[in-house]
Design an enzyme around this catalytic site. Sequence first.
Site, short mmCIF file in Angstrom:
data_model
loop_
_atom_site.label_atom_id
_atom_site.label_comp_id
_atom_site.label_asym_id
_atom_site.label_seq_id
_atom_site.Cartn_x
_atom_site.Cartn_y
_atom_site.Cartn_z
N CYS A 114 0.80 -1.23 0.00
CA CYS A 114 0.00 0.00 0.00
C CYS A 114 0.83 1.28 0.00
CB CYS A 114 -0.94 0.01 1.21
SG CYS A 114 -2.02 -1.44 1.26
N HIS A 246 -2.61 8.19 6.10
CA HIS A 246 -2.81 6.93 5.37
C HIS A 246 -4.19 6.37 5.68
CE1 HIS A 246 -1.76 3.15 3.45
NE2 HIS A 246 -2.19 2.50 4.54
N HIS A 284 -9.69 2.60 -1.01
CA HIS A 284 -8.25 2.36 -0.89
C HIS A 284 -7.75 1.68 -2.16
CE1 HIS A 284 -4.38 1.69 0.61
NE2 HIS A 284 -4.57 0.63 1.39
#
Length: 817
Positions: A114, A246, A284
């Site tokens: 990620c 994040h 995401h």
Amino acid sequence: MPHRIGKVNNSEKFDSEFFNIPTTEARIMCPMIRMLLEHTYEAIIDAGVNPKELQGTRTSVLTAISLSETQGDFFLKSQFAGSPMIACNISLMANQISYWLGVIGQSHNIDTACSSSNVAIVKAYKLIQSGECDAAIIASANLCLHPHVQFQFYHLGVLSSDGYCKPFDEEGTGYMRSETVAVVYLQKAKNARRIYATFVHGKINCDGFKEEGITFPSVKKQKMLLDEFYKECEIMPSEISYMEAHATGTLAGDPVEVMSIDQAICAKRNTPLLMGSVKSNLGHSEPASGLCQIAKVLLAMETGTITPTIYFKRPRKELTAIIEGRIKIVTEPTEWEGGYVAINSFGFGGANGHILINSNPKQKIDNGAPNDDLPRLVAVSGRTEEAVKIILDDVRNRPIDAEFISLLHHIHNDDIEGHPYRGYMITGSKISHNTINKIEHTPYIRRPICFIFSGLGSQWFGMSRALMKFPVFAKAIQKCGIVLRSYGISLTDILTSDNKNIFDNILNFLLSLIGLQIGLVDLLTSIGVVPDFIIGHSIGELICGYADGCLTAEETILSAYFIGLAFQESKIINGSMAEINLDLETLKVMCSSDIDIACYNSSSNFIVTGPTNSIRAFLDKLQADNISVKRIPCGNIPFHSRYIKPAVAKSEIYLNQILPQKRFCSSKWLTTSTHEYSNTIPLCSKYYTNHLLSPVLFAKTIRSVPKDTVTIEISPQNILQHILNNYLYSTVTNVALYERTENHNNEIFLKSIGKLYNAGLQPQIANLYPTVEFPVSRGTPMISPLIRWDHLEDLFVMRVCKKKIIDKKEIVVSIST
């Protein structure tokens, strides 16, 4: 397993022809690389850069991709054996972009889950900082195509049960997977034409061993990253104006991130830290999520408004920094003045990244309106007619922004290979129809250019008033004016005068024409339009020496002055000239003996010259027979006739004093003189005086113009167009640079430059206008959303369909007896 997922549009589309990829190959390419190629082009163009400028440069390409869900599907199909190793291989996607652009910097993929795109941009920053490359393209994509991947993430426990991403909120149980295709172009600030933000610093670290397991985040290592980061870059945490977290809404991730930020940053601040997460808005996108964070921040910097974090109602009980007010989550569109922005990004294997960017401080003044009142010519190219029209319509529909238009000028200073359509428009006009828009389907080829300088009959009062607004033209006139000042002549006054009788004076007549043509030659050469051939018609031959480079502007304007002075001082009959549409034999029969043929324009078009009374009588006779005639203003001088010999002799004396004796003309000068003249003989006064005395062989000369030439008539008005259009090859593009207008505006001139662009030339249009200082100001309109592709064909995108499973086996047999 949640049914919601974030999807991008048009993943089946790709303009393979533009990237020189055969359709058969494009059909089995992973849609991520197809889309990344197009987005890379859009990012480069948006920066005001033509892709050709990058060829051969040390530009690195770093992709941030974790998984190609197409790759595995193709690997199992024998009919595509070998091809997927290139078309779908993640390790080659950066190389595909480098190959298309022809760049030679580092080219590879970075995968830290990620945090991939955040780590990639940090790596790119370090490469530029170390001098290993000059610029970098960071490209990242995530396409969610196979349900098995969704299934695996679900069982890993990171997906929300309802398919919503709710960072920081007590109802958050995980994230929603989402697709993204994004590209960032990173370059040195000193080279940038557009800056959305400055990359201040970037740093990465790794959690290492953790008792809880590899996928659990570490407060200690995240805090260490932040502490070391701000010590290195010497920026105080109190200077951070916004933090893009994040935060994905997972049970493990959000509390650890908030705690590390609280300890490393909030503890050193006296005011609440504004914070948010774009994942609430978009979901995401895993390896590409870092570029989504950057995109959100850049939009906030450009618009002055921070996009809110949605679905946040009540913070989790573990998030004490939010509960106690040290961190404030932005939940409404919030006006914001910009400044330093911190961006967090964490990979679920422990790869942590943090970057700091700063707003472009350059603010737009007066909405980008230029300080001059010059109309702007905008010339662009595109893959389709629609692609050109959309950009031109956008320019037309907004107030003039000189910075935005300058970016378009620099992009199209050179051709863009694969753009078969070109178009132009003129904006900022003060007349009722304030735009001119023409789109032509024109492939780019290098075509010869021929300057044709008209002579007699083209002047009109005030003819240079509008052109004086162009700095290059004004400078040329000023340069010529300086040498004439000692003779009591003001060239500017002559060129801008409202006196309708000003050209009755032969000096004014010659100086105005040659002065204007010098200015127009300088304008054309300043934008890179340089002739391969030069032709002068009648006294237009005087300017050819300057256009050829063998005479200076000062020598050329003084030649016009002294020729005019010689005519003023000499005793010459009162003469006239006229254009006649007749064949040569008939003309010779009908002409009286005191009339000479001055110009042979074509097989049926001639100019005659002689005493005024004789010319008048001849014209009356022709008009009585319904023969087309046209009187030509000539300052009462019968040029190209026996009657001007006294002035020619005096002209030669004057010219011998000012013209250099050892200058040679080039082979591109195609003379219209009856006297043989070689470029091995020095250019001298004799050539010009012989030309003034002798007939002009224009028809013979224009037959030498090659078939694919672009001819440009350079004069105050287009007096030769009917001849050129009728007698040049049909494949020649003929453009009249200037013509008479009642309102003295520059639209005709700019329209002609637009025609040259549509004909395949590459005029450097930005050079017509005052220099725009780069980088452009904050708020300059984006270009990338205006780009359109040739997307007629749909290409393969993997779709997984539910298969019908037979769970019963039953055979029914009917027996007839």
